[in-house]
Design a protein around this motif. Structure first.
Motif, mmCIF file in Angstrom:
data_model
loop_
_atom_site.group_PDB
_atom_site.id
_atom_site.type_symbol
_atom_site.label_atom_id
_atom_site.label_comp_id
_atom_site.label_asym_id
_atom_site.label_seq_id
_atom_site.Cartn_x
_atom_site.Cartn_y
_atom_site.Cartn_z
ATOM 1 N N UNK A 255 0.849 -1.192 0.000
ATOM 2 C CA UNK A 255 0.000 0.000 0.000
ATOM 3 C C UNK A 255 0.883 1.240 0.000
ATOM 4 N N UNK A 256 0.648 2.135 -0.947
ATOM 5 C CA UNK A 256 1.325 3.430 -0.978
ATOM 6 C C UNK A 256 0.448 4.410 -0.208
ATOM 7 N N UNK A 257 0.879 4.768 0.993
ATOM 8 C CA UNK A 257 0.030 5.541 1.901
ATOM 9 C C UNK A 257 -0.332 6.916 1.359
ATOM 10 N N UNK A 258 0.645 7.589 0.732
ATOM 11 C CA UNK A 258 0.402 8.955 0.269
ATOM 12 C C UNK A 258 -0.763 9.068 -0.692
ATOM 13 N N UNK A 259 -0.893 8.106 -1.586
ATOM 14 C CA UNK A 259 -1.969 8.144 -2.582
ATOM 15 C C UNK A 259 -3.038 7.095 -2.314
ATOM 16 N N UNK A 260 -2.936 6.390 -1.177
ATOM 17 C CA UNK A 260 -3.875 5.323 -0.827
ATOM 18 C C UNK A 260 -4.108 4.386 -2.026
ATOM 19 N N UNK A 261 -2.984 3.919 -2.549
ATOM 20 C CA UNK A 261 -3.016 3.042 -3.717
ATOM 21 C C UNK A 261 -2.458 1.675 -3.346
ATOM 22 N N UNK A 262 -3.143 0.656 -3.793
ATOM 23 C CA UNK A 262 -2.712 -0.716 -3.566
ATOM 24 C C UNK A 262 -1.959 -1.204 -4.796
ATOM 25 N N UNK A 263 -0.729 -1.692 -4.583
ATOM 26 C CA UNK A 263 0.066 -2.252 -5.675
ATOM 27 C C UNK A 263 0.138 -3.762 -5.481
ATOM 28 N N UNK A 264 -0.409 -4.500 -6.445
ATOM 29 C CA UNK A 264 -0.482 -5.960 -6.363
ATOM 30 C C UNK A 264 0.261 -6.547 -7.559
ATOM 31 N N UNK B 9 9.507 -3.970 -5.563
ATOM 32 C CA UNK B 9 9.517 -3.313 -4.260
ATOM 33 C C UNK B 9 8.865 -1.944 -4.392
ATOM 34 N N UNK B 10 8.369 -1.437 -3.269
ATOM 35 C CA UNK B 10 7.791 -0.097 -3.200
ATOM 36 C C UNK B 10 8.599 0.703 -2.194
ATOM 37 N N UNK B 11 9.036 1.900 -2.598
ATOM 38 C CA UNK B 11 9.754 2.796 -1.708
ATOM 39 C C UNK B 11 9.092 4.167 -1.754
ATOM 40 N N UNK B 12 8.424 4.526 -0.670
ATOM 41 C CA UNK B 12 7.662 5.778 -0.588
ATOM 42 C C UNK B 12 6.612 5.809 -1.699
ATOM 43 N N UNK B 13 6.761 6.710 -2.681
ATOM 44 C CA UNK B 13 5.766 6.811 -3.747
ATOM 45 C C UNK B 13 6.209 6.131 -5.037
ATOM 46 N N UNK C 9 2.683 5.434 -8.781
ATOM 47 C CA UNK C 9 1.631 4.599 -8.202
ATOM 48 C C UNK C 9 0.555 4.182 -9.214
ATOM 49 N N UNK C 10 0.377 4.960 -10.274
ATOM 50 C CA UNK C 10 -0.595 4.603 -11.315
ATOM 51 C C UNK C 10 0.064 3.847 -12.468
ATOM 52 N N UNK C 11 1.275 3.330 -12.223
ATOM 53 C CA UNK C 11 2.005 2.462 -13.154
ATOM 54 C C UNK C 11 2.455 3.151 -14.439
ATOM 55 N N UNK C 12 2.638 4.458 -14.378
ATOM 56 C CA UNK C 12 3.258 5.171 -15.492
ATOM 57 C C UNK C 12 4.774 4.972 -15.378
ATOM 58 N N UNK C 13 5.403 4.535 -16.462
ATOM 59 C CA UNK C 13 6.840 4.310 -16.432
ATOM 60 C C UNK C 13 7.580 5.650 -16.399
ATOM 61 N N UNK C 14 8.314 5.875 -15.328
ATOM 62 C CA UNK C 14 9.094 7.105 -15.165
ATOM 63 C C UNK C 14 10.412 6.985 -15.924
ATOM 64 N N UNK C 15 11.070 5.858 -15.733
ATOM 65 C CA UNK C 15 12.333 5.583 -16.420
ATOM 66 C C UNK C 15 12.614 4.096 -16.326
ATOM 67 N N UNK C 16 13.491 3.612 -17.179
ATOM 68 C CA UNK C 16 13.865 2.202 -17.117
ATOM 69 C C UNK C 16 15.228 1.993 -17.762
#
Length: 327
Positions: free
Chosen positions: A200-209, A234-238, A254-261
């Motif tokens: 759970x990402x607390x800041x955005x109340x988003x569940x990552x499964x 893994x999840x680290x902060x946001x 948190x909405x699964x937009x790729x920032x970088x890879x």
């Protein structure tokens, strides 16, 4: 003819072996302090959040325990009030010092406010009041014959209890009414599709499964699904970080937009860890360190036996009977 067939088989075997590709970085640095600390025993079993050692001590986010589990019990989870939960994979679970008889083989468990959430090996889920020993909720789900070993535990999220199933679903149960209020299909069709990570990402109340093949973001606004062959997540902060089977390391919102890879050719990532930045352990004996936006990476030599069990918890990487703290 017999000798010809043997020779031909040897040629095919040699060709197959010689054609196998391995990660071979050109620039490897030695400028890193990686002091290996010894553990009293080696890892015999593990899940996403902890492990059991051969001497029955356990590894959690708090480090290596001073106590030992009873024989034949393996670590599953830590309760909300800090008690170790373990299973004997037959008919018992351990909560702190108390052994409880259960009706089947428990493979995942969580405990909060006297409510014990269980996932059984036959894919039944159950919620029990441990004060009264009364079943508050139970559901029989289709048996899953093939499972990834990375089974994750139920999760208490406010007034909700999230049950990650062995057949690619998350069953959401109200902790107030003890009734199922939502059923989310994460990965219903793949052969190996049990839930391997739930954060759970607390800041955005988003569940990552995540299952071995998909990552799903669940918020009050939307459900977003993306296909990835997941080696680790893994999840680290946001931020969400994924290592894939084809050697990619990906940073997502948190909405699964790729920032970088970044892709590492032929790399096989064993585990992701996080200190002040992201680290990835590669199977040929390398430690990859990436900065915040992946514009700079450094690769260090890190010798270990890739056949041994390995788990990364926070900024520590445990492997065989040793561990390191990431700088």
């Amino acid at each position: 003819m017999r000798y010809f067939l043997i020779s031909l088989s040897a040629i095919f075997l040699f060709t197959a072996c010689s054609g196998k590709k391995y990660f071979e970085p050109e620039d490897v640095s030695s400028n890193i302090e990686l002091n290996k600390e010894s553990m009293s025993s080696s890892i015999t079993s593990m899940n996403k959040i902890g492990a059991t050692l051969d001497n029955k001590k356990v590894i959690t986010a708090q480090g290596i325990s001073s106590f030992e589990l009873p024989e034949k019990f393996d670590f599953l989870n830590v309760s909300a009030d800090g008690k170790i939960i373990a299973t004997n994979y037959i008919n018992k679970i351990l909560i702190g010092n108390e052994e409880r008889i259960v009706k089947d083989v428990v493979v995942a468990a969580s405990l909060k406010d006297n409510k014990l959430a269980l996932v059984y090996s036959n894919n039944t889920i159950e919620l029990i009041d441990i004060k009264t020993n009364k079943t508050l909720y139970k559901e029989y789900l289709p048996i899953s014959l093939a499972n990834d070993t990375r089974i994750t535990n139920p999760y208490f999220m406010g007034n909700l209890i999230l049950f990650p199933t062995l057949n690619g679903k998350v069953i959401i149960v109200s902790a107030l009414t003890n009734e199922s209020i939502r059923n989310i299909s994460v990965d219903p069709d793949s052969e190996f599709n049990n839930i391997i990570s739930l954060n759970v990402i607390d800041g955005s109340q988003t569940l990552i499964v995540a299952s071995p093949n998909k990552v799903v973001s669940i918020s009050s606004k939307e459900i977003i699904t993306k296909n990835y062959e997941v080696r680790d997540i893994i999840v680290n902060k946001e931020d969400v970080y994924i290592a894939t089977i084809d050697g990619q390391i990906i940073k997502l919102t948190p909405s699964l937009v790729e920032v970088t890879k970044k892709k590492y050719k032929y790399a096989k990532i064993h585990a992701l860890g996080f200190s002040d930045s992201l680290y990835a352990v590669e199977s040929q004996g390398y430690l990859i360190n990436l900065n915040h936006d992946f514009t700079d990476d450094r690769i260090y030599k890190f010798s270990f036996d890739n056949k041994e069990r390995m788990i990364a918890i926070g900024n520590k990487i445990y492997f065989d009977s040793k561990y390191i703290t990431l700088p």
